[in-house]
Design a protein around this motif. Sequence first.
Motif, PDB file in Angstrom:
ATOM      1  N   UNK A  10     -15.895  -9.534   5.789  1.00  0.00           N
ATOM      2  CA  UNK A  10     -16.905 -10.343   5.451  1.00  0.00           C
ATOM      3  C   UNK A  10     -18.131 -10.996   6.184  1.00  0.00           C
ATOM      4  N   UNK A  11     -17.582 -11.104   7.615  1.00  0.00           N
ATOM      5  CA  UNK A  11     -18.601 -11.745   8.593  1.00  0.00           C
ATOM      6  C   UNK A  11     -19.093 -10.525   9.103  1.00  0.00           C
ATOM      7  N   UNK A  12     -19.525  -9.534   8.352  1.00  0.00           N
ATOM      8  CA  UNK A  12     -20.183  -8.377   9.185  1.00  0.00           C
ATOM      9  C   UNK A  12     -21.141  -8.599  10.193  1.00  0.00           C
ATOM     10  N   UNK A  13     -21.526  -8.247  11.211  1.00  0.00           N
ATOM     11  CA  UNK A  13     -20.824  -7.172  11.706  1.00  0.00           C
ATOM     12  C   UNK A  13     -19.660  -7.949  12.965  1.00  0.00           C
ATOM     13  N   UNK A  14     -19.102  -9.008  12.584  1.00  0.00           N
ATOM     14  CA  UNK A  14     -18.251  -9.433  13.584  1.00  0.00           C
ATOM     15  C   UNK A  14     -16.788  -8.610  13.421  1.00  0.00           C
ATOM     16  N   UNK A  15     -16.453  -8.322  14.529  1.00  0.00           N
ATOM     17  CA  UNK A  15     -15.201  -7.296  14.457  1.00  0.00           C
ATOM     18  C   UNK A  15     -13.882  -7.743  14.731  1.00  0.00           C
ATOM     19  N   UNK A  16     -12.885  -7.240  13.859  1.00  0.00           N
ATOM     20  CA  UNK A  16     -11.567  -7.865  13.793  1.00  0.00           C
ATOM     21  C   UNK A  16     -10.503  -7.360  14.777  1.00  0.00           C
ATOM     22  N   UNK A  17      -9.677  -8.171  15.213  1.00  0.00           N
ATOM     23  CA  UNK A  17      -8.720  -7.757  16.041  1.00  0.00           C
ATOM     24  C   UNK A  17      -7.540  -8.718  16.256  1.00  0.00           C
ATOM     25  N   UNK A  18      -6.375  -8.430  16.546  1.00  0.00           N
ATOM     26  CA  UNK A  18      -5.368  -9.211  16.763  1.00  0.00           C
ATOM     27  C   UNK A  18      -4.120  -8.636  15.854  1.00  0.00           C
ATOM     28  N   UNK A  19      -3.134  -9.619  15.800  1.00  0.00           N
ATOM     29  CA  UNK A  19      -2.051  -8.864  15.100  1.00  0.00           C
ATOM     30  C   UNK A  19      -1.873  -9.258  13.504  1.00  0.00           C
ATOM     31  N   UNK A  20      -1.180  -8.507  12.855  1.00  0.00           N
ATOM     32  CA  UNK A  20      -1.041  -8.736  11.465  1.00  0.00           C
ATOM     33  C   UNK A  20      -2.123  -9.103  10.700  1.00  0.00           C
ATOM     34  N   UNK A  21      -3.111  -8.411  10.542  1.00  0.00           N
ATOM     35  CA  UNK A  21      -4.417  -8.564   9.839  1.00  0.00           C
ATOM     36  C   UNK A  21      -4.118  -7.992   8.601  1.00  0.00           C
ATOM     37  N   UNK A  22      -4.225  -8.621   7.464  1.00  0.00           N
ATOM     38  CA  UNK A  22      -3.832  -8.361   6.008  1.00  0.00           C
ATOM     39  C   UNK A  22      -5.076  -7.526   5.584  1.00  0.00           C
ATOM     40  N   UNK A  23      -4.834  -6.260   5.492  1.00  0.00           N
ATOM     41  CA  UNK A  23      -5.784  -5.247   4.695  1.00  0.00           C
ATOM     42  C   UNK A  23      -5.706  -5.511   3.418  1.00  0.00           C
ATOM     43  N   UNK A  24      -4.634  -5.435   2.731  1.00  0.00           N
ATOM     44  CA  UNK A  24      -4.529  -5.150   1.509  1.00  0.00           C
ATOM     45  C   UNK A  24      -3.262  -5.713   0.848  1.00  0.00           C
ATOM     46  N   UNK A  25      -2.891  -5.966  -0.054  1.00  0.00           N
ATOM     47  CA  UNK A  25      -1.706  -6.114  -0.843  1.00  0.00           C
ATOM     48  C   UNK A  25      -1.693  -5.410  -2.220  1.00  0.00           C
ATOM     49  N   UNK A  26      -0.740  -4.305  -2.125  1.00  0.00           N
ATOM     50  CA  UNK A  26      -0.538  -3.367  -3.147  1.00  0.00           C
ATOM     51  C   UNK A  26       0.595  -3.821  -4.076  1.00  0.00           C
ATOM     52  N   UNK A  27       0.420  -3.819  -5.483  1.00  0.00           N
ATOM     53  CA  UNK A  27       1.399  -4.380  -6.283  1.00  0.00           C
ATOM     54  C   UNK A  27       2.093  -2.981  -7.070  1.00  0.00           C
ATOM     55  N   UNK A  28       3.347  -3.046  -7.184  1.00  0.00           N
ATOM     56  CA  UNK A  28       4.082  -1.668  -7.798  1.00  0.00           C
ATOM     57  C   UNK A  28       5.027  -2.058  -8.741  1.00  0.00           C
ATOM     58  N   UNK A  29       5.418  -1.295  -9.981  1.00  0.00           N
ATOM     59  CA  UNK A  29       6.316  -1.754 -10.629  1.00  0.00           C
ATOM     60  C   UNK A  29       7.233  -0.172 -10.856  1.00  0.00           C
ATOM     61  N   UNK A  30       8.623  -0.303 -10.327  1.00  0.00           N
ATOM     62  CA  UNK A  30       9.611   0.626 -10.215  1.00  0.00           C
ATOM     63  C   UNK A  30       9.792   1.049 -11.570  1.00  0.00           C
ATOM     64  N   UNK A  31       9.407   2.403 -11.864  1.00  0.00           N
ATOM     65  CA  UNK A  31       9.713   3.182 -13.236  1.00  0.00           C
ATOM     66  C   UNK A  31      10.804   3.824 -13.281  1.00  0.00           C
ATOM     67  N   UNK A  32      11.458   4.526 -12.254  1.00  0.00           N
ATOM     68  CA  UNK A  32      12.673   5.301 -12.220  1.00  0.00           C
ATOM     69  C   UNK A  32      13.450   4.990 -10.567  1.00  0.00           C
ATOM     70  N   UNK A  33      14.812   5.081 -11.051  1.00  0.00           N
ATOM     71  CA  UNK A  33      15.493   5.084  -9.809  1.00  0.00           C
ATOM     72  C   UNK A  33      15.134   6.153  -8.697  1.00  0.00           C
ATOM     73  N   UNK A  34      15.634   6.088  -7.479  1.00  0.00           N
ATOM     74  CA  UNK A  34      15.150   6.805  -6.644  1.00  0.00           C
ATOM     75  C   UNK A  34      14.798   6.307  -5.118  1.00  0.00           C
ATOM     76  N   UNK A  35      14.243   7.310  -4.372  1.00  0.00           N
ATOM     77  CA  UNK A  35      13.509   7.086  -3.101  1.00  0.00           C
ATOM     78  C   UNK A  35      12.054   7.106  -3.249  1.00  0.00           C
ATOM     79  N   UNK A  36      11.137   6.133  -2.911  1.00  0.00           N
ATOM     80  CA  UNK A  36      10.045   6.071  -2.825  1.00  0.00           C
ATOM     81  C   UNK A  36       9.594   6.163  -1.494  1.00  0.00           C
TER      82      UNK A  36
END
Length: 166
Positions: free
Chosen positions: A88-114
């Motif tokens: 958002x503050x382009x062009x100030x670069x980001x660095x550090x630990x645990x920078x949140x890029x995105x949060x993805x939301x899923x709904x589990x439709x079937x049993x098994x390994x994803x």
Amino acid sequence: MNIIKTTFAALMLTASAAHANIVVTFDPSTTDISVGDTFTVDVLATADLADAFVAFDIGFNLDADSIALGSDFSAPPSFFNDVAGFANSFPVALYGTNILLATLTFTAATAGDLVLDLNAGEFSAFSFIPFDSTALNITVSEVSAPATLGLLALALTGLVSLRRKA
């Protein structure tokens, strides 16, 4: 000859230390997932000052129900694919630990390994920066029978045993 080998080894170590890759990790909201559950996975990045970035564009092997960018980012023009963001503050670069890029939301439709993994991507600090990531393995279990069914079975067993005694 040993001096040449030692000098070459020292140069290689110096070069690799000067440019460490960005590391992308996945942080699920829960690891106890049953069919029908909705869960989120945070996509985090860690970068040192040498690898600071201003934008990212990454693709995943699974489609999410919804995607929310981290607060440091805004959505880029529509020609980007998958999940992308500009600082958002382009062009100030980001660095550090645990920078949140995105949060993805899923709904589990079937049993098994994803497996949630990056299938493509790049970070930019006005040039491309390589990154490392490790896949997230998610196990989705069948919905367990409610405890009320167990109580019902116990009550029926008790009634049958009382009737046999009578």
